[in-house]
Design a protein around this motif. Sequence first.
Motif, mmCIF file in Angstrom:
data_model
loop_
_atom_site.group_PDB
_atom_site.id
_atom_site.type_symbol
_atom_site.label_atom_id
_atom_site.label_comp_id
_atom_site.label_asym_id
_atom_site.label_seq_id
_atom_site.Cartn_x
_atom_site.Cartn_y
_atom_site.Cartn_z
ATOM 1 N N ASP A 82 -13.081 14.299 -8.349
ATOM 2 C CA ASP A 82 -11.877 15.041 -7.974
ATOM 3 C C ASP A 82 -10.658 14.265 -8.469
ATOM 4 O O ASP A 82 -9.992 13.559 -7.716
ATOM 5 N N ARG A 83 -10.398 14.385 -9.759
ATOM 6 C CA ARG A 83 -9.247 13.744 -10.385
ATOM 7 C C ARG A 83 -8.439 14.818 -11.103
ATOM 8 O O ARG A 83 -9.019 15.772 -11.624
ATOM 9 N N PRO A 84 -7.125 14.681 -11.166
ATOM 10 C CA PRO A 84 -6.318 15.678 -11.883
ATOM 11 C C PRO A 84 -6.842 15.905 -13.298
ATOM 12 O O PRO A 84 -7.201 14.959 -14.001
ATOM 13 N N ILE A 85 -6.902 17.173 -13.681
ATOM 14 C CA ILE A 85 -7.387 17.512 -15.019
ATOM 15 C C ILE A 85 -6.281 17.203 -16.031
ATOM 16 O O ILE A 85 -5.139 17.619 -15.863
ATOM 17 N N PHE A 86 -6.664 16.475 -17.080
ATOM 18 C CA PHE A 86 -5.697 16.068 -18.103
ATOM 19 C C PHE A 86 -5.664 17.086 -19.242
ATOM 20 O O PHE A 86 -4.653 17.729 -19.487
ATOM 21 N N ARG A 87 -6.796 17.261 -19.918
ATOM 22 C CA ARG A 87 -6.917 18.249 -20.986
ATOM 23 C C ARG A 87 -8.367 18.684 -21.126
ATOM 24 O O ARG A 87 -9.281 17.918 -20.829
ATOM 25 N N GLN A 88 -8.547 19.939 -21.565
ATOM 26 C CA GLN A 88 -9.876 20.480 -21.897
ATOM 27 C C GLN A 88 -10.875 20.382 -20.747
ATOM 28 O O GLN A 88 -12.083 20.284 -20.964
ATOM 29 N N GLY A 89 -10.397 20.386 -19.514
ATOM 30 C CA GLY A 89 -11.279 20.326 -18.356
ATOM 31 C C GLY A 89 -11.696 18.932 -17.949
ATOM 32 O O GLY A 89 -12.510 18.760 -17.042
ATOM 33 N N PHE A 90 -11.129 17.902 -18.590
ATOM 34 C CA PHE A 90 -11.512 16.523 -18.322
ATOM 35 C C PHE A 90 -10.369 15.754 -17.661
ATOM 36 O O PHE A 90 -9.189 16.018 -17.912
ATOM 37 N N CYS A 91 -10.730 14.786 -16.821
ATOM 38 C CA CYS A 91 -9.730 13.866 -16.292
ATOM 39 C C CYS A 91 -9.244 12.969 -17.434
ATOM 40 O O CYS A 91 -9.842 12.931 -18.514
ATOM 41 N N LYS A 92 -8.180 12.233 -17.204
ATOM 42 C CA LYS A 92 -7.575 11.443 -18.283
ATOM 43 C C LYS A 92 -8.525 10.386 -18.819
ATOM 44 O O LYS A 92 -8.631 10.183 -20.039
#
Length: 292
Positions: A82-92
Amino acid sequence: MAFLGIFEFAKFRFNSYHFQIDFKSNFFMQYEGVLRKMQTEIGNPIQYYMVFENDFLNVNQVLGKALEINFIKFQCLNCGNDRPIFRQGFCKTCFYEIPSAGDWIMRPELSTAHLDKEDRDLEYEKKVQLQPHIVYLANSSNIKVGVTRKTQIPTRWIDQGAHEAIEIVEVPNRYLAGITEVALKDHIGDKTNWRKMLTNNVEDENLVEWRNKLKQYIPEEAQAYYIADNTETNLEFPVLKYPEKVKSLNLTKTPNYKGILKGIKGQYFIFEDNTVFNVRSNEGYYISLQIS
């Protein structure tokens, strides 16, 4: 009717579906899971499926019904945290580490597997990059050039909301497709105007003529792969009503939304109140979806 006075709700499961009955109102279905790009099936119109861990939904079947979307948490498509999504559905962290998010994904001309040169994971990169790729023209809001693996035709065109498309070259690796796209971008666009696409403010074009006109700009290394004798593909989307203007739903700002589904185009839901929701750009968001 005393029974209903005591038992106002009932929940049950049948096959892949979760059902709930509110005896004071109507029957509805509820799904819960992490958003991923909708799966599609070619047809007239195109069929759309939302696929969750244990459930799936044929979205075409709920056109005209009310959909309530509730954002619950993030769930990275790689690590599951449960981490903020960065891009393309992935966390940073995952975005900058995993091979499926390398720069060559968005910029295929940066592919190096054909040189036996690793970016993040050579085995993975060879598997993806060293297979047939297509350079194509698609008309969604305007004519644009694009690249995709051959196995992703016509899925890629559907995801972009293109109502017509045509292949230009079929090359044996991603690098050749990438340098061809770069060369053609000097003479035609490579972006889609998503607002124009969703309002269906588009015109038909003769893609065969465009393909032939652009042939001279194909790099020498890819000239032998030019496709000279194909015709354009036409696609029909399941839309009951196109919006005049569009407003985009952002789940981090509006974690709860309810509206009447009027259409699906590209990877977008189109609602009666002109709200549009891009499922693809919200990959990694864990939601509940209620249909009534």
